[in-house]
Motif scaffolding. Structure first.
Motif, PDB file in Angstrom:
ATOM      1  N   ASN A 152     -69.162   1.857 -77.002  1.00  0.00           N
ATOM      2  CA  ASN A 152     -68.512   2.612 -75.920  1.00  0.00           C
ATOM      3  C   ASN A 152     -67.106   3.059 -76.317  1.00  0.00           C
ATOM      4  N   LEU A 153     -66.361   2.167 -76.992  1.00  0.00           N
ATOM      5  CA  LEU A 153     -65.025   2.537 -77.451  1.00  0.00           C
ATOM      6  C   LEU A 153     -65.097   3.656 -78.478  1.00  0.00           C
ATOM      7  N   GLN A 154     -66.069   3.567 -79.375  1.00  0.00           N
ATOM      8  CA  GLN A 154     -66.221   4.614 -80.384  1.00  0.00           C
ATOM      9  C   GLN A 154     -66.512   5.958 -79.717  1.00  0.00           C
ATOM     10  N   ASN A 155     -67.410   5.947 -78.741  1.00  0.00           N
ATOM     11  CA  ASN A 155     -67.723   7.188 -78.027  1.00  0.00           C
ATOM     12  C   ASN A 155     -66.500   7.707 -77.274  1.00  0.00           C
ATOM     13  N   ARG A 156     -65.717   6.781 -76.716  1.00  0.00           N
ATOM     14  CA  ARG A 156     -64.512   7.193 -75.974  1.00  0.00           C
ATOM     15  C   ARG A 156     -63.494   7.815 -76.917  1.00  0.00           C
ATOM     16  N   ILE A 157     -63.325   7.211 -78.102  1.00  0.00           N
ATOM     17  CA  ILE A 157     -62.379   7.757 -79.082  1.00  0.00           C
ATOM     18  C   ILE A 157     -62.842   9.132 -79.542  1.00  0.00           C
ATOM     19  N   THR A 159     -64.669  11.231 -77.932  1.00  0.00           N
ATOM     20  CA  THR A 159     -64.464  12.175 -76.827  1.00  0.00           C
ATOM     21  C   THR A 159     -63.002  12.582 -76.708  1.00  0.00           C
ATOM     22  N   GLN A 160     -62.100  11.600 -76.890  1.00  0.00           N
ATOM     23  CA  GLN A 160     -60.677  11.889 -76.795  1.00  0.00           C
ATOM     24  C   GLN A 160     -60.231  12.820 -77.914  1.00  0.00           C
ATOM     25  N   VAL A 161     -60.693  12.549 -79.144  1.00  0.00           N
ATOM     26  CA  VAL A 161     -60.328  13.408 -80.270  1.00  0.00           C
ATOM     27  C   VAL A 161     -60.859  14.821 -80.049  1.00  0.00           C
ATOM     28  N   SER A 162     -62.095  14.899 -79.572  1.00  0.00           N
ATOM     29  CA  SER A 162     -62.670  16.223 -79.290  1.00  0.00           C
ATOM     30  C   SER A 162     -61.876  16.949 -78.213  1.00  0.00           C
TER      31      SER A 162
END
Length: 315
Positions: free
Chosen positions: A64-69, A71-74
């Motif tokens: 979940n953290l990886q997906n959140r990161i 998403t944030q970078v995108s």
């Protein structure tokens, strides 16, 4: 009854007594040992089950953290091509096939006031002239700074003008400063876009003005004959992504960081992304510079095994 028979009876009675004593002592001990073994077995089973559940939960949190990161970078980078295209449409004059430099300053101020992840809007011409609107922080004073480099005819030294504005748009200073040898045509964002047919992204590099690590998205503007007129770009300081990572909570001591294939640190919750060496040259921080054995081990695994999630223990 003979003496021998009495001796046999006495022996059997004594042996029976000893057997009953052993039974009275041994049976409780055996029961206790069995109960201890059962308790140990249950504890081991529960430990393995809880550990498996905890690992599964941890893996879910990490995913979940990886997906959140991601998403944030995108979210940080995905608007940039559209911003550049809109800026080019507003700045270029199809009839004159040139750039409306009079619109650069209000456009740059408007873009930076509304897109917080950008640190500057820049444009360089094929003649080596340069225009930039960037955020600045000088002690307690902050605002937007406009830098204009013009090249007079006749081979004279370029003229550099700096205009600083406060948070409310008020002019703080408007001065002529010595030329700092900056030539946009020699910078990676200009050269990359000049060779590209469309949007170009630089690698991570230290910015010329404030020595901060960042990336630049840029795009060329060509006239009707295909000749390069100018390159427009926007800078993104990587410290903005580092602030996002700093707010993430990963267990008691966990951290998240972003590293590229060459070991350069793109974002880190605590470390500086760019430092000066003894000669005053700005160097980008690499994994080896962090002095963190866990991060070094993780990056070594990545280099050997490629992309993917890895579990390991470091003793």
């Amino acid at each position: 009854m003979t003496a021998a028979a009495h001796e046999v009876v006495a022996f059997e009675e004594a042996r029976a007594i000893r057997r009953r004593r052993r039974t009275r002592v041994g049976l409780p001990i055996a029961v206790i040992l069995i109960m201890l073994a059962a308790l140990i077995g249950i504890a081991v089973y529960e430990y393995k089950t809880m550990r498996a559940d905890a690992l599964a939960l941890s893996k879910g949190v990490i995913v979940n953290l990886q997906n959140r990161i991601e998403t944030q970078v995108s979210a940080y980078l995905s608007p940039i091509p559209r911003i550049i295209n809109i800026s080019l449409d507003l700045l270029t004059d199809s009839k004159l096939a040139g750039v409306r430099y009079d619109l650069l300053q209000p456009l740059g101020i408007g873009v930076l006031n509304n897109v917080p992840q950008l640190s500057s809007l820049i444009i360089g011409s094929a003649q080596g002239e340069f225009f930039m609107v960037r955020r600045f922080q000088d002690g307690e004073t902050s605002g937007l700074e406009t830098k204009i480099i013009q090249r007079p005819e006749g081979g004279k030294e370029p003229q550099v003008r700096l205009i600083r504005r406060g948070p409310q748009g008020e002019t703080l200073s408007d001065t002529q400063v010595p030329w700092d040898s900056y030539d946009p045509r020699a910078r990676p964002w200009y050269q990359g876009a000049a060779a590209a047919q469309g949007m170009f992204w630089t690698d991570v590099y230290p910015f010329f003005t404030d020595k901060a690590a960042g990336i630049t998205g840029s795009q060329p503007y060509r006239d009707a004959s295909g000749e390069l007129v100018a390159v427009l770009g926007v800078d993104v300081k990587l410290e903005s992504m580092s602030r996002f990572l700093r707010d993430l909570v990963i267990g008691k001591t966990g951290i998240a960081l972003i590293v590229d294939d060459d070991g350069r640190v793109i974002a880190h919750p605590r470390a500086q992304l760019a430092t000066e060496d003894a000669d005053g040259k700005v160097q980008l921080t690499r994994v080896a510079d962090l002095g963190d054995p866990v991060v070094s081990r993780a990056f070594d695994r990545y280099r050997v095994e490629g992309h993917g999630r890895r579990d390991f223990e470091l003793s």
